[in-house]
Design a protein around this motif. Structure first.
Motif, PDB file in Angstrom:
ATOM      1  N   ALA A 199       5.515   7.390  -6.253  1.00 51.34           N
ATOM      2  CA  ALA A 199       4.801   6.151  -5.933  1.00 51.34           C
ATOM      3  C   ALA A 199       5.220   5.025  -6.872  1.00 51.34           C
ATOM      4  CB  ALA A 199       3.291   6.372  -5.997  1.00 51.34           C
ATOM      5  N   THR A 200       5.412   5.339  -8.142  1.00 46.78           N
ATOM      6  CA  THR A 200       5.846   4.316  -9.097  1.00 46.78           C
ATOM      7  C   THR A 200       7.228   3.797  -8.720  1.00 46.78           C
ATOM      8  OG1 THR A 200       4.535   5.317 -10.852  1.00 46.78           O
ATOM      9  CG2 THR A 200       6.284   3.817 -11.527  1.00 46.78           C
ATOM     10  N   ARG A 201       8.142   4.696  -8.417  1.00 43.66           N
ATOM     11  CA  ARG A 201       9.484   4.269  -8.003  1.00 43.66           C
ATOM     12  C   ARG A 201       9.426   3.460  -6.714  1.00 43.66           C
ATOM     13  NH1 ARG A 201      10.656   9.124 -10.257  1.00 43.66           N
ATOM     14  NH2 ARG A 201      10.553  10.286  -8.310  1.00 43.66           N
ATOM     15  N   THR A 202       8.590   3.899  -5.767  1.00 48.10           N
ATOM     16  CA  THR A 202       8.457   3.193  -4.498  1.00 48.10           C
ATOM     17  C   THR A 202       7.932   1.776  -4.713  1.00 48.10           C
ATOM     18  OG1 THR A 202       8.066   5.263  -3.313  1.00 48.10           O
ATOM     19  CG2 THR A 202       7.327   3.242  -2.243  1.00 48.10           C
ATOM     20  N   ALA A 203       6.898   1.633  -5.522  1.00 46.37           N
ATOM     21  CA  ALA A 203       6.327   0.302  -5.790  1.00 46.37           C
ATOM     22  C   ALA A 203       7.344  -0.593  -6.486  1.00 46.37           C
ATOM     23  CB  ALA A 203       5.057   0.434  -6.622  1.00 46.37           C
ATOM     24  N   ALA A 204       8.044  -0.054  -7.475  1.00 53.64           N
ATOM     25  CA  ALA A 204       9.041  -0.845  -8.204  1.00 53.64           C
ATOM     26  C   ALA A 204      10.194  -1.256  -7.291  1.00 53.64           C
ATOM     27  CB  ALA A 204       9.567  -0.057  -9.398  1.00 53.64           C
ATOM     28  N   LEU A 205      10.666  -0.323  -6.470  1.00 54.81           N
ATOM     29  CA  LEU A 205      11.777  -0.633  -5.575  1.00 54.81           C
ATOM     30  C   LEU A 205      11.366  -1.593  -4.461  1.00 54.81           C
ATOM     31  CD1 LEU A 205      13.444   2.881  -5.397  1.00 54.81           C
ATOM     32  CD2 LEU A 205      14.396   0.815  -6.440  1.00 54.81           C
ATOM     33  N   ALA A 206      10.137  -1.478  -3.975  1.00 49.43           N
ATOM     34  CA  ALA A 206       9.655  -2.413  -2.946  1.00 49.43           C
ATOM     35  C   ALA A 206       9.616  -3.836  -3.501  1.00 49.43           C
ATOM     36  CB  ALA A 206       8.271  -1.996  -2.454  1.00 49.43           C
ATOM     37  N   ALA A 207       9.141  -3.979  -4.727  1.00 52.16           N
ATOM     38  CA  ALA A 207       9.123  -5.307  -5.353  1.00 52.16           C
ATOM     39  C   ALA A 207      10.547  -5.816  -5.545  1.00 52.16           C
ATOM     40  CB  ALA A 207       8.383  -5.258  -6.682  1.00 52.16           C
ATOM     41  N   GLN A 208      11.425  -4.950  -6.036  1.00 54.13           N
ATOM     42  CA  GLN A 208      12.823  -5.335  -6.249  1.00 54.13           C
ATOM     43  C   GLN A 208      13.458  -5.799  -4.940  1.00 54.13           C
ATOM     44  OE1 GLN A 208      13.873  -5.411  -9.270  1.00 54.13           O
ATOM     45  NE2 GLN A 208      16.008  -5.935  -8.981  1.00 54.13           N
ATOM     46  N   GLN A 209      13.186  -5.084  -3.858  1.00 48.46           N
ATOM     47  CA  GLN A 209      13.733  -5.459  -2.551  1.00 48.46           C
ATOM     48  C   GLN A 209      13.177  -6.811  -2.110  1.00 48.46           C
ATOM     49  OE1 GLN A 209      16.149  -3.915  -1.054  1.00 48.46           O
ATOM     50  NE2 GLN A 209      16.181  -5.188   0.764  1.00 48.46           N
ATOM     51  N   ALA A 210      11.894  -7.028  -2.304  1.00 51.91           N
ATOM     52  CA  ALA A 210      11.294  -8.315  -1.930  1.00 51.91           C
ATOM     53  C   ALA A 210      11.937  -9.465  -2.703  1.00 51.91           C
ATOM     54  CB  ALA A 210       9.787  -8.288  -2.180  1.00 51.91           C
ATOM     55  N   GLY A 251       0.836  -1.179   0.000  1.00 51.85           N
ATOM     56  CA  GLY A 251       0.000   0.000   0.000  1.00 51.85           C
ATOM     57  C   GLY A 251       0.878   1.239   0.000  1.00 51.85           C
ATOM     58  N   PHE A 252       0.349   2.327  -0.505  1.00 56.07           N
ATOM     59  CA  PHE A 252       1.128   3.560  -0.542  1.00 56.07           C
ATOM     60  C   PHE A 252       0.194   4.747  -0.563  1.00 56.07           C
ATOM     61  CE2 PHE A 252       0.988   1.341  -4.575  1.00 56.07           C
ATOM     62  CZ  PHE A 252       0.270   2.209  -5.365  1.00 56.07           C
ATOM     63  N   THR A 253       0.641   5.835   0.071  1.00 58.06           N
ATOM     64  CA  THR A 253      -0.085   7.098   0.072  1.00 58.06           C
ATOM     65  C   THR A 253       0.952   8.211   0.062  1.00 58.06           C
ATOM     66  OG1 THR A 253      -1.869   6.157   1.397  1.00 58.06           O
ATOM     67  CG2 THR A 253      -1.729   8.547   1.317  1.00 58.06           C
ATOM     68  N   HIS A 254       0.755   9.194  -0.783  1.00 61.41           N
ATOM     69  CA  HIS A 254       1.659  10.344  -0.831  1.00 61.41           C
ATOM     70  C   HIS A 254       0.838  11.620  -0.678  1.00 61.41           C
ATOM     71  CE1 HIS A 254       5.326   8.272  -1.863  1.00 61.41           C
ATOM     72  NE2 HIS A 254       4.681   7.589  -2.780  1.00 61.41           N
ATOM     73  N   ALA A 255       1.403  12.598  -0.013  1.00 54.94           N
ATOM     74  CA  ALA A 255       0.752  13.897   0.129  1.00 54.94           C
ATOM     75  C   ALA A 255       0.517  14.496  -1.255  1.00 54.94           C
ATOM     76  CB  ALA A 255       1.626  14.833   0.957  1.00 54.94           C
TER      77      ALA A 255
END
Length: 95
Positions: free
Chosen positions: A15-26, A2-6
């Protein structure tokens, strides 16, 4: 996931970078073969973020979101899907 940005930080690719990096980390963990996210169809911005981060819709289910019936989409990204990134240039630099 999940993600939320101001609001001041929306529309800048965070958010796109965060989602991609979270998957990469997993995927650094050898037993992780898939990362899933479940946005409501009412939140088209989140759906768009996931699609840009190489997640694919694999199903839907009925749910209740903020007290209202809705349809949630089930998204998944498989190990090796990074080549599918919609906006590869800024994300490749981060990956």
């Amino acid at each position: 996931m999940g993600f939320t940005h101001a609001r001041a930080h929306q529309g800048k690719g965070h958010a796109t970078r965060t989602a991609a990096l979270a998957a990469q980390q997993a995927f650094r963990h050898p037993t992780v073969t898939e990362v899933r996210a479940v946005p409501t169809h009412l939140n088209q911005a989140s759906v768009a973020v996931l699609m840009r981060a190489a997640f694919r819709q694999i199903g839907t289910c009925e749910a209740v979101f903020k007290g209202k019936p809705c349809v949630e989409a089930l998204f998944a990204r498989q190990r090796g899907d990074a080549g599918l990134l919609a906006h590869a240039d800024p994300l490749r630099q981060a990956l």
